[in-house]
Design a protein around this motif. Structure first.
Motif, PDB file in Angstrom:
ATOM      1  N   LYS A   1      -3.199  -3.133  12.187  1.00 40.22           N
ATOM      2  CA  LYS A   1      -2.710  -3.814  10.990  1.00 40.22           C
ATOM      3  C   LYS A   1      -2.668  -5.325  11.226  1.00 40.22           C
ATOM      4  O   LYS A   1      -3.014  -6.106  10.354  1.00 40.22           O
ATOM      5  CB  LYS A   1      -1.322  -3.298  10.628  1.00 40.22           C
ATOM      6  CG  LYS A   1      -0.887  -3.648   9.221  1.00 40.22           C
ATOM      7  CD  LYS A   1       0.508  -3.135   8.925  1.00 40.22           C
ATOM      8  CE  LYS A   1       0.534  -1.636   8.857  1.00 40.22           C
ATOM      9  NZ  LYS A   1       1.839  -1.073   8.502  1.00 40.22           N
TER      10      LYS A   1
ATOM     11  N   VAL B   1      -7.224   0.192   7.558  1.00 39.95           N
ATOM     12  CA  VAL B   1      -7.421   1.187   6.488  1.00 39.95           C
ATOM     13  C   VAL B   1      -8.443   2.237   6.907  1.00 39.95           C
ATOM     14  O   VAL B   1      -8.268   3.422   6.643  1.00 39.95           O
ATOM     15  CB  VAL B   1      -7.829   0.505   5.161  1.00 39.95           C
ATOM     16  CG1 VAL B   1      -8.221   1.520   4.117  1.00 39.95           C
ATOM     17  CG2 VAL B   1      -6.692  -0.366   4.651  1.00 39.95           C
TER      18      VAL B   1
ATOM     19  N   PRO C   1      -7.122  -5.913   8.564  1.00 38.25           N
ATOM     20  CA  PRO C   1      -6.668  -4.962   7.542  1.00 38.25           C
ATOM     21  C   PRO C   1      -7.704  -3.887   7.200  1.00 38.25           C
ATOM     22  O   PRO C   1      -7.341  -2.735   6.954  1.00 38.25           O
ATOM     23  CB  PRO C   1      -6.376  -5.826   6.321  1.00 38.25           C
ATOM     24  CG  PRO C   1      -6.378  -7.232   6.787  1.00 38.25           C
ATOM     25  CD  PRO C   1      -7.077  -7.286   8.095  1.00 38.25           C
TER      26      PRO C   1
ATOM     27  N   SER D   1      -2.862   4.099  -2.456  1.00 34.07           N
ATOM     28  CA  SER D   1      -1.453   3.853  -2.125  1.00 34.07           C
ATOM     29  C   SER D   1      -1.335   3.147  -0.768  1.00 34.07           C
ATOM     30  O   SER D   1      -0.475   2.283  -0.597  1.00 34.07           O
ATOM     31  CB  SER D   1      -0.644   5.151  -2.149  1.00 34.07           C
ATOM     32  OG  SER D   1      -1.064   6.002  -1.118  1.00 34.07           O
ATOM     33  N   GLU D   2      -2.211   3.472   0.163  1.00 38.53           N
ATOM     34  CA  GLU D   2      -2.212   2.795   1.456  1.00 38.53           C
ATOM     35  C   GLU D   2      -2.650   1.344   1.296  1.00 38.53           C
ATOM     36  O   GLU D   2      -2.084   0.437   1.911  1.00 38.53           O
ATOM     37  CB  GLU D   2      -3.141   3.530   2.443  1.00 38.53           C
ATOM     38  CG  GLU D   2      -2.960   3.135   3.874  1.00 38.53           C
ATOM     39  CD  GLU D   2      -1.620   3.527   4.452  1.00 38.53           C
ATOM     40  OE1 GLU D   2      -1.076   2.719   5.238  1.00 38.53           O
ATOM     41  OE2 GLU D   2      -1.091   4.596   4.147  1.00 38.53           O
ATOM     42  N   LEU D   3      -3.640   1.111   0.450  1.00 43.28           N
ATOM     43  CA  LEU D   3      -4.086  -0.264   0.177  1.00 43.28           C
ATOM     44  C   LEU D   3      -2.982  -1.090  -0.459  1.00 43.28           C
ATOM     45  O   LEU D   3      -2.785  -2.256  -0.150  1.00 43.28           O
ATOM     46  CB  LEU D   3      -5.326  -0.265  -0.717  1.00 43.28           C
ATOM     47  CG  LEU D   3      -6.640   0.147  -0.077  1.00 43.28           C
ATOM     48  CD1 LEU D   3      -7.739   0.220  -1.105  1.00 43.28           C
ATOM     49  CD2 LEU D   3      -7.018  -0.812   1.034  1.00 43.28           C
ATOM     50  N   LYS D   4      -2.249  -0.475  -1.388  1.00 47.74           N
ATOM     51  CA  LYS D   4      -1.142  -1.179  -2.059  1.00 47.74           C
ATOM     52  C   LYS D   4      -0.067  -1.584  -1.071  1.00 47.74           C
ATOM     53  O   LYS D   4       0.514  -2.663  -1.185  1.00 47.74           O
ATOM     54  CB  LYS D   4      -0.553  -0.314  -3.167  1.00 47.74           C
ATOM     55  CG  LYS D   4      -1.436  -0.255  -4.397  1.00 47.74           C
ATOM     56  CD  LYS D   4      -0.848   0.650  -5.470  1.00 47.74           C
ATOM     57  CE  LYS D   4      -1.844   0.777  -6.618  1.00 47.74           C
ATOM     58  NZ  LYS D   4      -1.428   1.768  -7.595  1.00 47.74           N
ATOM     59  N   LYS D   5       0.188  -0.738  -0.064  1.00 49.69           N
ATOM     60  CA  LYS D   5       1.181  -1.085   0.953  1.00 49.69           C
ATOM     61  C   LYS D   5       0.773  -2.367   1.678  1.00 49.69           C
ATOM     62  O   LYS D   5       1.612  -3.217   1.966  1.00 49.69           O
ATOM     63  CB  LYS D   5       1.319   0.048   1.979  1.00 49.69           C
ATOM     64  CG  LYS D   5       2.064   1.261   1.483  1.00 49.69           C
ATOM     65  CD  LYS D   5       2.118   2.268   2.624  1.00 49.69           C
ATOM     66  CE  LYS D   5       2.533   3.637   2.130  1.00 49.69           C
ATOM     67  NZ  LYS D   5       2.454   4.648   3.193  1.00 49.69           N
ATOM     68  N   ILE D   6      -0.520  -2.476   1.984  1.00 49.52           N
ATOM     69  CA  ILE D   6      -1.013  -3.663   2.683  1.00 49.52           C
ATOM     70  C   ILE D   6      -0.929  -4.887   1.781  1.00 49.52           C
ATOM     71  O   ILE D   6      -0.495  -5.961   2.198  1.00 49.52           O
ATOM     72  CB  ILE D   6      -2.467  -3.473   3.154  1.00 49.52           C
ATOM     73  CG1 ILE D   6      -2.532  -2.409   4.246  1.00 49.52           C
ATOM     74  CG2 ILE D   6      -3.048  -4.766   3.680  1.00 49.52           C
ATOM     75  CD1 ILE D   6      -3.922  -2.066   4.672  1.00 49.52           C
ATOM     76  N   LEU D   7      -1.331  -4.734   0.523  1.00 47.20           N
ATOM     77  CA  LEU D   7      -1.359  -5.862  -0.405  1.00 47.20           C
ATOM     78  C   LEU D   7       0.042  -6.355  -0.754  1.00 47.20           C
ATOM     79  O   LEU D   7       0.248  -7.537  -1.020  1.00 47.20           O
ATOM     80  CB  LEU D   7      -2.119  -5.480  -1.681  1.00 47.20           C
ATOM     81  CG  LEU D   7      -3.612  -5.220  -1.463  1.00 47.20           C
ATOM     82  CD1 LEU D   7      -4.234  -4.697  -2.762  1.00 47.20           C
ATOM     83  CD2 LEU D   7      -4.329  -6.485  -1.004  1.00 47.20           C
ATOM     84  N   ASP D   8       1.021  -5.467  -0.750  1.00 43.58           N
ATOM     85  CA  ASP D   8       2.387  -5.864  -1.077  1.00 43.58           C
ATOM     86  C   ASP D   8       3.053  -6.684   0.024  1.00 43.58           C
ATOM     87  O   ASP D   8       4.013  -7.389  -0.219  1.00 43.58           O
ATOM     88  CB  ASP D   8       3.243  -4.623  -1.381  1.00 43.58           C
ATOM     89  CG  ASP D   8       2.840  -3.963  -2.697  1.00 43.58           C
ATOM     90  OD1 ASP D   8       2.164  -4.626  -3.497  1.00 43.58           O
ATOM     91  OD2 ASP D   8       3.203  -2.782  -2.885  1.00 43.58           O
ATOM     92  N   LYS D   9       2.519  -6.580   1.233  1.00 45.07           N
ATOM     93  CA  LYS D   9       3.142  -7.302   2.358  1.00 45.07           C
ATOM     94  C   LYS D   9       2.685  -8.722   2.448  1.00 45.07           C
ATOM     95  O   LYS D   9       1.902  -9.341   2.139  1.00 45.07           O
ATOM     96  CB  LYS D   9       2.846  -6.594   3.679  1.00 45.07           C
ATOM     97  CG  LYS D   9       3.610  -5.299   3.752  1.00 45.07           C
ATOM     98  CD  LYS D   9       3.416  -4.636   5.059  1.00 45.07           C
ATOM     99  CE  LYS D   9       4.194  -3.330   5.068  1.00 45.07           C
ATOM    100  NZ  LYS D   9       4.031  -2.582   6.253  1.00 45.07           N
TER     101      LYS D   9
END
Length: 150
Positions: free
Chosen positions: A117, A125, A121, A142-150
């Motif tokens: 991570k 993934v 990125p 949903s995994e991509l969204k976790k990365i983008l939210d950080k």
């Protein structure tokens, strides 16, 4: 130490120093027979760690498997070989620092994902998609969204 070029059984140590990872010793050697030089790495032998697989089978920890997984995840990514080795080394240090004789493969996978991570990125993934066995696009998203939210 046997010479890798001519097979002569006796070589001389020219230089010894700690390797970059500080967990092994790098030795420059010279062959008395053919005169060629080569490098060896000496590492302290640790207690064998047993990995508990998803199907409850057990096998000995294998650094090459971690390395292969990270290499596949970083395929065609702008990640240097040195960075890949640092990730593999960091994973191995974390696994052995736990001082447990058995460790679930799921914990090793989480450690690898944590290191990836920070590194790349896309590699993260890729590794997560195989490791977590994404079944459809929604779990992938949903995994991509976790990365983008950080």
């Amino acid at each position: 130490m046997r010479c890798p070029y001519c097979g002569y059984p006796d070589t001389r140590v020219i230089d010894s120093r700690p390797a970059e990872d500080r967990s092994s010793i790098r030795r420059r050697r010279s062959c008395d027979e053919c005169g060629k030089r080569f490098t060896t790495y000496e590492k302290v032998e640790t207690i064998p760690v047993i990995v508990i697989k998803k199907d409850n089978n057990r096998e000995q920890y294998d650094r090459a498997k971690i390395e292969a997984g990270v290499l596949r995840a970083c395929y065609k990514r702008p990640v240097s070989a040195a960075d890949i080795q640092k990730v593999v080394e960091a994973v191995e240090i974390e696994v052995f620092n736990r001082e447990e004789k058995e460790i679930p493969s799921s914990e090793i996978g989480e450690i690898v994902m944590d290191k990836l991570k920070d590194l790349d990125p896309v590699a993260y993934v890729r590794f997560a998609s195989v490791y977590r066995e994404f079944k459809d696009v929604n779990t992938f998203m949903s995994e991509l969204k976790k990365i983008l939210d950080k």
